[in-house]
Design a protein around this motif. Structure first.
Motif, short mmCIF file in Angstrom:
data_model
loop_
_atom_site.label_atom_id
_atom_site.label_comp_id
_atom_site.label_asym_id
_atom_site.label_seq_id
_atom_site.Cartn_x
_atom_site.Cartn_y
_atom_site.Cartn_z
N ASN A 1 0.89 -1.10 0.07
CA ASN A 1 -0.06 -0.03 0.19
C ASN A 1 0.83 1.61 -0.13
OD1 ASN A 1 -2.35 -1.49 0.51
ND2 ASN A 1 -2.82 -1.58 2.33
N GLU A 2 1.92 1.55 0.37
CA GLU A 2 2.65 2.09 0.79
C GLU A 2 3.65 2.66 -0.28
OE1 GLU A 2 4.26 5.98 2.10
OE2 GLU A 2 2.65 4.47 3.55
N GLN A 3 3.92 1.81 -1.31
CA GLN A 3 4.69 1.77 -2.49
C GLN A 3 3.98 2.19 -3.08
OE1 GLN A 3 5.76 -2.36 -2.48
NE2 GLN A 3 8.58 -1.97 -2.03
N PRO B 1 5.17 7.60 -1.81
CA PRO B 1 5.25 6.79 -1.13
C PRO B 1 6.73 6.81 -0.49
CG PRO B 1 6.48 5.95 -3.29
CD PRO B 1 5.89 7.05 -3.28
N ASP B 2 6.18 6.92 1.06
CA ASP B 2 7.41 7.44 1.97
C ASP B 2 8.62 6.25 2.64
OD1 ASP B 2 9.00 7.73 4.49
OD2 ASP B 2 6.46 8.22 5.58
N GLN B 3 9.48 6.59 1.67
CA GLN B 3 10.97 5.37 1.48
C GLN B 3 11.48 5.17 2.73
OE1 GLN B 3 11.61 4.48 -1.26
NE2 GLN B 3 9.40 5.24 -2.14
N ASP B 4 11.20 5.65 3.81
CA ASP B 4 11.60 5.65 5.94
C ASP B 4 10.73 4.48 5.85
OD1 ASP B 4 13.28 7.48 5.00
OD2 ASP B 4 12.96 8.54 6.65
#
Length: 141
Positions: free
Chosen positions: A57-59, A64-67
């Motif tokens: 979901n983040e990707q 997207p939040d890479q951290d």
């Protein structure tokens, strides 16, 4: 010809029944059941799957939040390690490998026979270290 086909099908059914009485099959089925009934293992697998969904979901976000992705990956790797060290999973992996080796040996005998080779000439010990890369081996054919 129809008689030979019927006979081969009956022989295949007999092989299937014999396979289901083999100790390796029985150990594999028991290990699978033990995995299913291991609440700790099932909880870890559930958490791992949720982590994967979170990461997907983040990707898939526009930004997207890479951290967060890195943190989820680290959590997932850690949890995967725990899953693979769980005693039920270790027993399952061992039993599965032994059963798959049995199936591989049976398939090799059938393939040899279909290629016109003598099935009695099959040596399972000669194939136990087979990597699947035939470039350095002349044992199967």
């Amino acid at each position: 010809m129809i008689m030979a086909n019927a006979n081969l099908m009956e022989m295949a059914k007999a092989l299937g029944k014999a396979l289901q009485t083999d100790d390796r099959y029985l150990a594999f089925r028991k290990a699978a059941d033990d995995n299913d009934n291991d609440k700790t293992l099932q909880d870890m697998i559930g958490k791992f799957n949720l982590l994967r969904l979170d990461m997907e979901n983040e990707q898939n976000k526009e930004q997207p939040d890479q951290d967060r992705i890195k943190a989820l990956q680290a959590q997932g790797q850690s949890l995967y390690g725990e899953i693979m060290q769980n005693k039920s999973m270790v027993a399952y992996q061992t039993a599965r490998a032994e059963f798959e080796q049995l199936l591989d040996n049976i398939n090799r005998i059938i393939a040899m026979s279909a290629a016109g080779q003598d099935p009695d000439s099959y040596d399972p010990d000669a194939h136990s270290a087979c990597s699947g890369n035939c470039s350095g081996c002349s044992g199967c054919h």
